[in-house]
Scaffold this motif. Structure first.
Motif, PDB file in Angstrom:
ATOM      1  N   PRO A  69       0.791  -1.228   0.000  1.00  0.00           N
ATOM      2  CA  PRO A  69       0.000   0.000   0.000  1.00  0.00           C
ATOM      3  C   PRO A  69       0.826   1.282   0.000  1.00  0.00           C
ATOM      4  O   PRO A  69       0.276   2.355   0.215  1.00  0.00           O
ATOM      5  N   LEU A  70       2.104   1.174  -0.273  1.00  0.00           N
ATOM      6  CA  LEU A  70       2.938   2.388  -0.316  1.00  0.00           C
ATOM      7  C   LEU A  70       2.762   3.143  -1.621  1.00  0.00           C
ATOM      8  O   LEU A  70       3.369   4.192  -1.825  1.00  0.00           O
ATOM      9  N   THR A  71       1.984   2.591  -2.512  1.00  0.00           N
ATOM     10  CA  THR A  71       1.592   3.275  -3.739  1.00  0.00           C
ATOM     11  C   THR A  71       0.176   2.789  -4.063  1.00  0.00           C
ATOM     12  O   THR A  71      -0.425   2.095  -3.255  1.00  0.00           O
ATOM     13  N   THR A  72      -0.324   3.160  -5.228  1.00  0.00           N
ATOM     14  CA  THR A  72      -1.651   2.689  -5.611  1.00  0.00           C
ATOM     15  C   THR A  72      -1.490   1.557  -6.634  1.00  0.00           C
ATOM     16  O   THR A  72      -0.371   1.252  -7.058  1.00  0.00           O
ATOM     17  N   GLU A  73      -2.599   0.999  -7.071  1.00  0.00           N
ATOM     18  CA  GLU A  73      -2.538  -0.105  -8.023  1.00  0.00           C
ATOM     19  C   GLU A  73      -2.211   0.367  -9.435  1.00  0.00           C
ATOM     20  O   GLU A  73      -2.011  -0.444 -10.333  1.00  0.00           O
ATOM     21  N   GLU A  74      -2.131   1.685  -9.634  1.00  0.00           N
ATOM     22  CA  GLU A  74      -1.914   2.212 -10.989  1.00  0.00           C
ATOM     23  C   GLU A  74      -0.607   1.707 -11.608  1.00  0.00           C
ATOM     24  O   GLU A  74      -0.555   1.412 -12.792  1.00  0.00           O
ATOM     25  N   GLY A 129       5.332  -4.372  -1.084  1.00  0.00           N
ATOM     26  CA  GLY A 129       5.100  -3.367  -0.041  1.00  0.00           C
ATOM     27  C   GLY A 129       5.455  -3.909   1.335  1.00  0.00           C
ATOM     28  O   GLY A 129       6.062  -3.228   2.165  1.00  0.00           O
ATOM     29  N   ALA A 145       8.321  -2.662   3.996  1.00  0.00           N
ATOM     30  CA  ALA A 145       8.063  -2.375   5.415  1.00  0.00           C
ATOM     31  C   ALA A 145       9.136  -3.011   6.298  1.00  0.00           C
ATOM     32  O   ALA A 145       9.563  -2.427   7.301  1.00  0.00           O
ATOM     33  N   MET A 188      12.041  -0.779   6.210  1.00  0.00           N
ATOM     34  CA  MET A 188      11.772   0.460   6.944  1.00  0.00           C
ATOM     35  C   MET A 188      11.853   0.235   8.454  1.00  0.00           C
ATOM     36  O   MET A 188      12.206   1.132   9.209  1.00  0.00           O
ATOM     37  N   PRO A 243      -0.299   9.584 -15.167  1.00  0.00           N
ATOM     38  CA  PRO A 243      -0.097   9.791 -13.727  1.00  0.00           C
ATOM     39  C   PRO A 243      -0.065   8.470 -12.970  1.00  0.00           C
ATOM     40  O   PRO A 243      -0.893   7.583 -13.190  1.00  0.00           O
ATOM     41  N   GLY A 244       0.892   8.336 -12.093  1.00  0.00           N
ATOM     42  CA  GLY A 244       1.001   7.101 -11.309  1.00  0.00           C
ATOM     43  C   GLY A 244       1.813   7.409 -10.084  1.00  0.00           C
ATOM     44  O   GLY A 244       2.865   8.025 -10.167  1.00  0.00           O
ATOM     45  N   MET A 245       1.320   7.014  -8.974  1.00  0.00           N
ATOM     46  CA  MET A 245       1.966   7.386  -7.713  1.00  0.00           C
ATOM     47  C   MET A 245       3.359   6.759  -7.609  1.00  0.00           C
ATOM     48  O   MET A 245       3.524   5.571  -7.880  1.00  0.00           O
ATOM     49  N   CYS A 246       4.321   7.587  -7.232  1.00  0.00           N
ATOM     50  CA  CYS A 246       5.677   7.048  -7.094  1.00  0.00           C
ATOM     51  C   CYS A 246       5.812   6.272  -5.789  1.00  0.00           C
ATOM     52  O   CYS A 246       4.933   6.304  -4.947  1.00  0.00           O
ATOM     53  N   ASN A 261       6.596   5.376  -2.206  1.00  0.00           N
ATOM     54  CA  ASN A 261       6.687   6.166  -0.977  1.00  0.00           C
ATOM     55  C   ASN A 261       7.616   5.574   0.054  1.00  0.00           C
ATOM     56  O   ASN A 261       7.597   5.986   1.215  1.00  0.00           O
TER      57      ASN A 261
END
Lengths: 213, 79
Positions: A38-43, A71, A75, A78, A166-169, A171
């Motif tokens: 979930p650190l980005t979206t499914e895009e 993801g 974690a 992290m 557009p696509g979330m990078c 995180n």
């Protein structure tokens, strides 16, 4: 026996171009996407699938598209590792998981869209740290391309417009990622996580989609 | 107190504090549903997914309503 490779594909511009160039040279290719939800979206995953479809169409080919839940692996890094090293460690995990997958499924090469100096993880120092000990040959067809050259090919093969949607990078990127990692430090950091369990869990939970042109 | 803008890829919306801010993860954990928990970042389930970094950045994965974003950011920064 026909050689085959496993392409690490993201939703970006470079990796589909790398895959296309290798297939153009005759290498049978399948693809693996490391899903950072979930650190980005499914895009990013959906884009990667569409990009893989576009490559498959060029060669009237079927491509197996593997999806690894990454993801949860991010974690672990992290929680346990120094921020500055996490990009290198993340990439190392991706290579190790792909290596194990390659050994189990009979792939001869790992292919990436790495381009020297483009991002923090793609410096010479970091490439040494990331691929140290990986036994499957890693092919990097874009290593010395200019970005403009890559974009030119992407436009020619029809992947560019999809890649720039557009696509979330990611995180999980730290504020100041290391650009000149030391192998020994990376190896010490890696001992803070249970790499074997991460690899086997990643492959056990892996999904596969067969993409047809 | 903070600025709201699209992330570099124009997909998500990022809230950045004007001054250096260290977020209180203990309280955030009590007030929201956490689906990924690390000392550095939390991923919250609400509103399509919110990523909270301990250095103060908040990323709204899907929520586009800027008023709602402002309301949630103010809450998180108030902890």
């Amino acid at each position: 026996m026909e050689k085959k490779g496993l392409l690490l594909i993201s939703g970006g511009i470079d990796s589909p171009v790398a895959g296309y160039l290798m297939m153009k040279r005759g290498l049978k290719l399948d693809a693996v996407h490391f899903n950072n939800e979930p650190l980005t979206t499914e895009e990013a995953m959906e884009k990667s699938k569409r990009l893989t479809t576009l490559i498959a169409k060029h060669f009237n080919s079927e491509i197996d598209f593997y999806i690894i839940d990454h993801g949860i692996n991010q974690a672990e890094l992290m929680r346990n590792c120094l921020d500055k090293n996490r990009c290198v460690l993340c990439r190392r995990l991706m290579f190790k998981i792909t290596e194990e997958l390659s050994k189990r499924l009979g792939y001869d090469f790992i292919i990436t869209g790495e381009n020297l100096g483009q991002v923090a993880s793609q410096t010479l120092n970091n490439m040494v740290s990331e691929s140290y000990g990986i036994e499957i040959p890693i092919l990097r067809p874009l290593l010395c391309f200019d970005k403009e050259e890559i974009i030119t090919v992407a436009k020619e093969i029809g992947t560019y417009e999809t890649s720039i949607e557009p696509g979330m990078c990611c995180n999980a990127v730290p504020k100041s990622p290391e650009t000149r990692s030391w192998l020994l430090e990376i190896q010490n950091e890696e001992e803070k996580i249970d790499v074997k369990t991460i690899i086997s869990r990643s492959i056990e939970n892996m999904k596969k989609v067969r993409i047809k042109d | 107190m903070f600025e709201i803008k699209h992330c570099s890829t124009k997909s998500a919306i990022t809230v950045k504090p004007i001054k250096k801010t260290f977020l209180n993860f203990d309280i955030i954990r009590k007030k929201f549903k956490v689906i990924l928990d690390t000392p550095i970042s939390l991923v919250l389930e609400e509103h399509g997914g919110i990523i909270v970094h301990n250095y103060g950045d908040i990323i709204f994965k899907k929520l586009k309503d800027k008023e709602k974003i402002k309301e949630i950011a103010e809450l998180i920064y108030s902890f």
